[in-house]
Design an enzyme around this catalytic site. Structure first.
Site, PDB file in Angstrom:
ATOM      1  N   HIS A  20       0.822  -1.222   0.000  1.00 21.67           N
ATOM      2  CA  HIS A  20       0.000   0.000   0.000  1.00 21.67           C
ATOM      3  C   HIS A  20       0.852   1.266   0.000  1.00 21.67           C
ATOM      4  O   HIS A  20       1.913   1.323   0.606  1.00 21.67           O
ATOM      5  CB  HIS A  20      -1.038  -0.011   1.123  1.00 21.67           C
ATOM      6  CG  HIS A  20      -0.518   0.055   2.524  1.00 21.67           C
ATOM      7  ND1 HIS A  20      -0.290   1.246   3.175  1.00 21.67           N
ATOM      8  CD2 HIS A  20      -0.202  -0.910   3.401  1.00 21.67           C
ATOM      9  CE1 HIS A  20       0.126   0.997   4.406  1.00 21.67           C
ATOM     10  NE2 HIS A  20       0.208  -0.306   4.570  1.00 21.67           N
ATOM     11  N   GLU A  67      -5.190   1.753   2.622  1.00 18.56           N
ATOM     12  CA  GLU A  67      -5.073   0.557   3.459  1.00 18.56           C
ATOM     13  C   GLU A  67      -5.261   0.913   4.921  1.00 18.56           C
ATOM     14  O   GLU A  67      -5.899   0.188   5.679  1.00 18.56           O
ATOM     15  CB  GLU A  67      -3.702  -0.097   3.240  1.00 18.56           C
ATOM     16  CG  GLU A  67      -3.574  -1.502   3.837  1.00 18.56           C
ATOM     17  CD  GLU A  67      -3.087  -1.546   5.290  1.00 18.56           C
ATOM     18  OE1 GLU A  67      -3.107  -2.620   5.880  1.00 18.56           O
ATOM     19  OE2 GLU A  67      -2.705  -0.487   5.846  1.00 18.56           O
ATOM     20  N   GLU A  68      -4.701   2.044   5.310  1.00 15.81           N
ATOM     21  CA  GLU A  68      -4.678   2.420   6.730  1.00 15.81           C
ATOM     22  C   GLU A  68      -6.062   2.758   7.280  1.00 15.81           C
ATOM     23  O   GLU A  68      -6.238   2.876   8.480  1.00 15.81           O
ATOM     24  CB  GLU A  68      -3.731   3.613   6.945  1.00 15.81           C
ATOM     25  CG  GLU A  68      -2.273   3.338   6.613  1.00 15.81           C
ATOM     26  CD  GLU A  68      -1.588   2.377   7.584  1.00 15.81           C
ATOM     27  OE1 GLU A  68      -2.233   1.926   8.544  1.00 15.81           O
ATOM     28  OE2 GLU A  68      -0.400   2.072   7.363  1.00 15.81           O
ATOM     29  N   HIS A  83       3.607   2.823  13.208  1.00 17.39           N
ATOM     30  CA  HIS A  83       2.719   3.991  13.349  1.00 17.39           C
ATOM     31  C   HIS A  83       3.312   5.094  14.237  1.00 17.39           C
ATOM     32  O   HIS A  83       2.637   6.071  14.539  1.00 17.39           O
ATOM     33  CB  HIS A  83       1.318   3.606  13.814  1.00 17.39           C
ATOM     34  CG  HIS A  83       0.534   2.930  12.728  1.00 17.39           C
ATOM     35  ND1 HIS A  83      -0.822   2.784  12.762  1.00 17.39           N
ATOM     36  CD2 HIS A  83       0.914   2.379  11.553  1.00 17.39           C
ATOM     37  CE1 HIS A  83      -1.241   2.161  11.678  1.00 17.39           C
ATOM     38  NE2 HIS A  83      -0.190   1.901  10.923  1.00 17.39           N
TER      39      HIS A  83
END
Lengths: 358, 332, 366
Positions: free
Chosen positions: B61, B192-193, B301
């Site tokens: 992604h 995607e996130e 993250h």
């Protein structure tokens, strides 16, 4: 062709562990049982078993999909430390029932083990007092570390030890009765249909990964594109300390799902059929979700009119799940009669009240 | 490959706004593929043809976690929400960069219990402005963490390693790839996130026979960290399960056997949280056998995500071997 | 043509539209049981449309014209369902007292002391609670939970387990506002119905009046798959939390920063919510349209919540989607409130945006 009694079928269907995603053992058993009963048995790409039986009506025939999931909840090895195995869950397992439980580790060899709860002074403070969370429990095979490492790796599935029991005159107890009880009903239905002449095509689906993603039913639904889908699953039976308004008594009949997931006309059809056949049933309100394959099956592609039939089961997701044989027979009879008697033009009756005349 | 990775991580691409990174990838790979296109949601799809071969969809992604402005107050401070899994613990004192170039720092309302981590609602972005008029952003503008690439030798650190490292692996694979036993769809996915959205529609459009996502996974090798077996530098991880899916055991077996035959180090991965694009592929249409090749990554993250270049290199080597090795199970 | 003459052909909200909205709001259509609203919609739009179908879930799918020959097919979606409850078990047959479960997101604080209606016959009942005299101060500090509440139909009622129900608040126009139950999303339904009356030179208009939005955007999913449009626009009603801030801080002039939308500021354009990031090309076109035609608009603040767009944009190989909402206060309660001017702005914005939608909009880079 052999026809099997309910007890034999149940024993055979509860024997394979068949944890979600690791379902080869149960899929093979279902294939073996279904092969003589249908025209064709195949496996979907994700591992659902699909049995097809051609109808007697003129082509193109409408398709009826009967679904019961084959996978079972369980555990998985997530780490190995000094020969002890750390565990994670597959599906939903209440960790409070695990200490002392006998399990099977499906590694390069199948090993027996016991789940153990360490004494509080060997636990970090956050895991002390009260029940010990799953990440702090161990499975002990009794083998030396070198032996363990030889046979077991991270990612090996772990199932409850098999223990099939008949209780009293009508009850059976075993791990994985969720949802092998329904798979048994579906198999009985296919057996019975051999001597009947349904006009619709019947697609029996033993679906994969219901306990994880509902993935088997969705992908099989997309592949088959049925006109109607009927999901057979288990629901909570009443028992010690269960709330009476959310449970159904064992041995007193099946439940028929009602709510957004279920097509109201299909509900009515099944209700009328149950009454005609004098099969005891209860309406099971499902105000939002059914908690079964139906929730996602209903919204496959252009949408599928869906029905949910449930068999009451006590102690769900434990190794001592209990169902009534009579209820399994009733579920089997109900779907058999539905499949055997559904008329070629049934879809015209399945309209909403406002449907415009064409 | 370090330079490739450096260029990729420094481009901002929050979910839904992946244009800049997409243009860069396209420029690099267009000469290497037979066909390239962008789908309605913005996924970049690149095809290497192979007649009569099963179709394999590879996906990494393009998007990274980011944030969006919801309000600018009279004094020129801006409030925001997260796009994807932004963790408050990583925000206070952090710097952000907007797609329009504006930069600001994240401040926080006074926090009575200083031991508690304040939620994002109690934070704001300070641009050094003193009114709505001279605030350089408006409602709806999007940003990502602003943090330079850090080269520690064998290991490198940056924001957006998740999942530019996967993108880099796919690009490098494409550069080194000669022949494959598959018809290959390299998919650089969007969003995607925020819930594997790009891969969902890409998988439907591609209709693959087999799927493989390349993404990061967490590690259990930091002080009192996650209880998991994966370690940085011990090789790429082959996913067995995460919170979103159970990887297809047949694909897992194929990947492990290939790695063992080629003597490429690998690790068996169980991640108890998170998910990847692979879930979307697995459930697409009639179902697709799908696996995940994971790059171990610390501090996922956070604005400083760390990967080991040896793991990255081994991921490329394993992927190249997989593309040349026919999978051992029958496709139906 | 002069400006005034042009205005005659533009959509506005008239007394007739208010009467329609009243009927729509007073109808009962809890998720899974949308028949009443579906029936109303079909009756009204029949003269303007070519085909109406009802699908497996109960969505009403409408094709404005027979052919699909124009360059773009645009799907408009508006959900017909509203939040409510289902009777799940009969606790006392004599007294007609039922347990119930919520359908969709209702804050349980809004239940006690309300009259409700349930079942095909709209049987009237009440959700009561213990008299204040019988409660302790501690009890009054705690929240009322759904576990402790019942619907009371009195004896001899005809309500039964499985019946859907909701509030009974009647529709009312108050100055420039309307107050009713279910403004979410009968406002969107009313706008979608109105849009069907007009011609759009460059696009094929298909409309889905969807079901089961409040229980997981289910109807829209299958509707979008079936209609297979190039672009989708979702019409909904979104919360306005534009209430005064009850915090004082003498050092810093505080504002309400989490209003989501504000009444009277026009059509609310979505940028991002829990389930969708709006297509930026569509956002830009709608903003441009609003500015050109001087239609009031606002951005709905990014954050939680979702609309039918959440499942629509993920169908097939991807459908660029935008949500536009009428702001409304107190949605998902017995009495919600919206401004007629916002309703009109939303209608006009969508109308003009569709009129001027560039046929090559999807060719540009997202």
């Amino acid at each position: 062709m052999n026809t099997y009694s309910l007890s034999i079928l149940l024993r055979r269907l509860t024997a394979p562990p068949g944890l979600s995603g690791y379902e080869d053992s149960i899929a093979q058993e279902v294939e073996a049982l279904w092969k003589p009963l249908v025209d064709q048995v195949s496996r979907n790409r994700l591992g659902s078993v699909i049995g097809f039986r051609s109808g007697r009506g003129a082509a193109p025939r409408p398709r009826l999909m009967l679904v019961a999931h084959q996978d079972s909840i369980g555990l998985m090895v997530s780490g190995i430390q000094e020969g002890f195995l750390r565990l994670t869950e597959i599906g939903g397992v209440d960790h409070r029932i695990l200490p002392g439980q006998l399990v099977q580790i499906h590694g390069k060899r199948t090993l027996s083990a016991v789940v153990v709860q360490p004494p509080p002074f060997l636990l970090p403070p956050e895991a002390q007092g009260g029940s010990v969370p799953l990440p702090y429990l161990w499975a002990d095979t009794g083998l030396e570390e070198s032996e363990v490492r030889r046979w077991v790796r991270v990612g090996d599935p772990v199932s409850f030890a098999r223990n099939y029991l008949e209780l009293g005159s009508d009850l059976v107890c075993s791990p994985s009765l969720d949802n092998r009880a329904s798979l048994c009903a579906l198999t009985l239905c296919l057996q019975e249909l051999c001597s009947r002449q349904p006009v619709w095509d019947v697609w029996a689906v033993s679906s994969t990964q219901e306990e994880e993603t509902l993935g088997g039913a969705v992908t099989s639904g997309f592949q088959i594109r049925p006109d109607i889908a009927v999901v057979i699953d288990v629901t909570h039976a009443s028992g010690p300390s269960t709330p009476s308004h959310k449970t159904y008594p064992l041995g007193r009949g099946v439940t028929l799902g009602w709510g957004p997931t279920v097509h109201p006309k299909l509900y009515e059809t099944f209700k009328d059929l149950a009454e005609k056949l004098e099969i005891p049933y209860k309406m099971e309100p499902m105000p939002r979700y059914s908690g079964t394959d139906a929730d996602r099956l209903q919204t496959v592609a252009e949408g599928i009119p869906t029905m949910v039939i449930s068999i009451p089961l006590r102690y769900m997701h434990t190794p001592v799940e209990i169902v009534s044989k009579k209820d399994i027979q009733r579920a089997a009879r109900l779907i058999t009669e539905f499949a055997a008697t559904i008329e070629i033009g049934f879809m015209d009756k399945l309209r909403w009240e406002e449907t415009p005349k064409t | 490959m370090k330079e490739l990775l450096r260029t990729l991580v420094e481009i901002p691409a929050p979910p839904g706004y992946e244009g800049l990174v997409r243009n860069q990838i396209r420029e690099w790979i267009e000469p290497l593929v037979d066909e390239i296109r962008i789908d309605p949601l913005g996924n970049l799809l690149a095809v290497r043809n192979q007649a009569n071969a099963p179709r394999l969809m590879l996906v990494a992604h393009m998007d990274e976690i980011g944030l969006m402005i919801t309000h600018v107050d009279q004094q020129g401070f801006a409030r925001f929400v997260a796009l994807g899994g932004v963790m408050p613990i990583h925000c206070v004192g952090g710097r952000v960069r907007f797609l329009n170039g504006a930069q600001g720092v994240i401040g926080v309302e006074k926090n009575p219990a200083s031991s508690e981590i304040p939620p994002l609602e109690k934070m704001f972005i300070d641009f050094g402005a003193s009114s709505v008029e001279d605030c350089p952003v408006r409602v709806g503008d999007v940003a990502v963490f602003d943090r330079p690439f850090l080269d520690l030798g064998k290991r490198v650190v940056s924001k957006a390693m998740d999942d530019r490292v996967g993108v880099a692996v796919l690009i490098e694979t494409l550069r080194r790839l000669e022949q494959s036993v598959f018809e290959l769809y390299f998919v650089f996915s969007v969003q995607e996130e925020v819930g594997v959205r790009g891969a969902t529609v890409a998988a439907f459009g591609v209709e693959p026979d087999l799927g493989l996502a390349v993404d990061v996974t967490a590690t259990g090798d930091t002080p009192k960290g996650h209880r998991m077996e994966v370690r940085l530098g011990k090789g790429p991880a082959i996913k067995i399960r995460d919170a979103g899916m159970i990887a297809d055991p047949r694909v897992v077996r194929w990947m492990i056997q290939t790695a063992e035959k080629a003597k490429i180090p690998y690790q068996r991965e169980i991640l108890e949280f998170g998910g990847t694009d692979a879930r979307a592929i697995q459930l697409s249409r009639s179902g697709v056998p799908t696996g995940v090749l994971s790059i171990p990554c610390r501090y996922i993250h956070a604005p400083s995500e760390m990967v080991d270049m040896e793991d990255v290199e081994n991921a490329v080597r394993l992927l190249l071997r997989l593309l040349r090795t026919s999978h051992p199970f029958e496709l139906m | 043509m002069g400006r005034n003459a042009e205005n005659l052909n533009q959509p506005t909200i008239s007394a007739e539209h208010l009467r329609l909205l009243e009927k729509l709001c007073n109808a009962v259509a809890v998720s899974g049981n949308e028949g009443e609203v579906r029936h109303l919609v079909m009756e009204q739009i029949k003269p303007y449309v070519h085909t109406m179908q009802i699908d497996a879930l109960g969505n009403l799918l409408v094709y404005q014209r027979e052919e699909r020959s124009k360059p773009l097919t645009v799907m408009i979606a508006a959900h017909m369902d509203e939040v409510g409850f289902m009777l799940t078990s009969e606790e006392d047959k004599e007294e007609g007292i039922f347990r119930f479960e919520l359908v969709g997101g209702i804050d349980p604080h809004h239940l006690a002391g309300k009259t409700v209606q349930a079942g095909k016959g709209r049987h009237k009942g009440v959700i009561g609670c213990k008299a204040i005299h019988l409660t302790t101060p501690e009890e009054r500090r705690s929240s009322l939970s759904i576990e402790g509440l019942r619907v009371d139909f009195g004896g001899g009622g005809r309500a039964k387990v499985g019946d859907w129900g909701t509030f009974t608040t009647p529709f009312q126009k108050i100055g420039g506002s309307v107050r009713a139950k279910a403004l979410d999303n009968r406002l969107g339904v009313a706008i979608a119905m109105e849009l069907l009356k007009y011609e759009y030179p460059e696009l094929n208009l298909v409309v889905a009046f969807t079901v089961q939005e409040e229980v997981g955007l289910r109807g829209a999913k299958v509707a979008a798959y079936a209609l297979n449009p190039d672009i989708a626009v979702v019409l909904d009603c979104t919360p306005a939390y534009d209430l005064p801030l009850q915090v004082e801080d003498s050092f810093y002039p505080l504002e309400n920063e989490r209003y989501n939308t504000r009444l009277g500021r026009g059509a609310a354009i979505y940028l991002s919510d829990r389930a969708t990031i709006s297509d930026p090309r569509l956002v830009a076109h709608f903003v441009r349209t609003a500015e050109e035609h001087q239609i009031p608009y606002q951005f709905r603040q990014a954050g939680g919540g979702s609309t039918d767009a959440g499942t629509i944009h993920l169908q097939r190989a991807g459908i660029p989607t935008l949500s536009i909402s009428v702001p409304g206060r107190y949605l998902h309660t017995s009495a919600s409130l919206a401004r007629i001017s916002d309703w009109e702005s939303t209608l006009r914005l969508v109308y003009f945006a569709l009129q001027t939608l560039p046929v090559d909009i999807l060719q540009s880079d997202r």
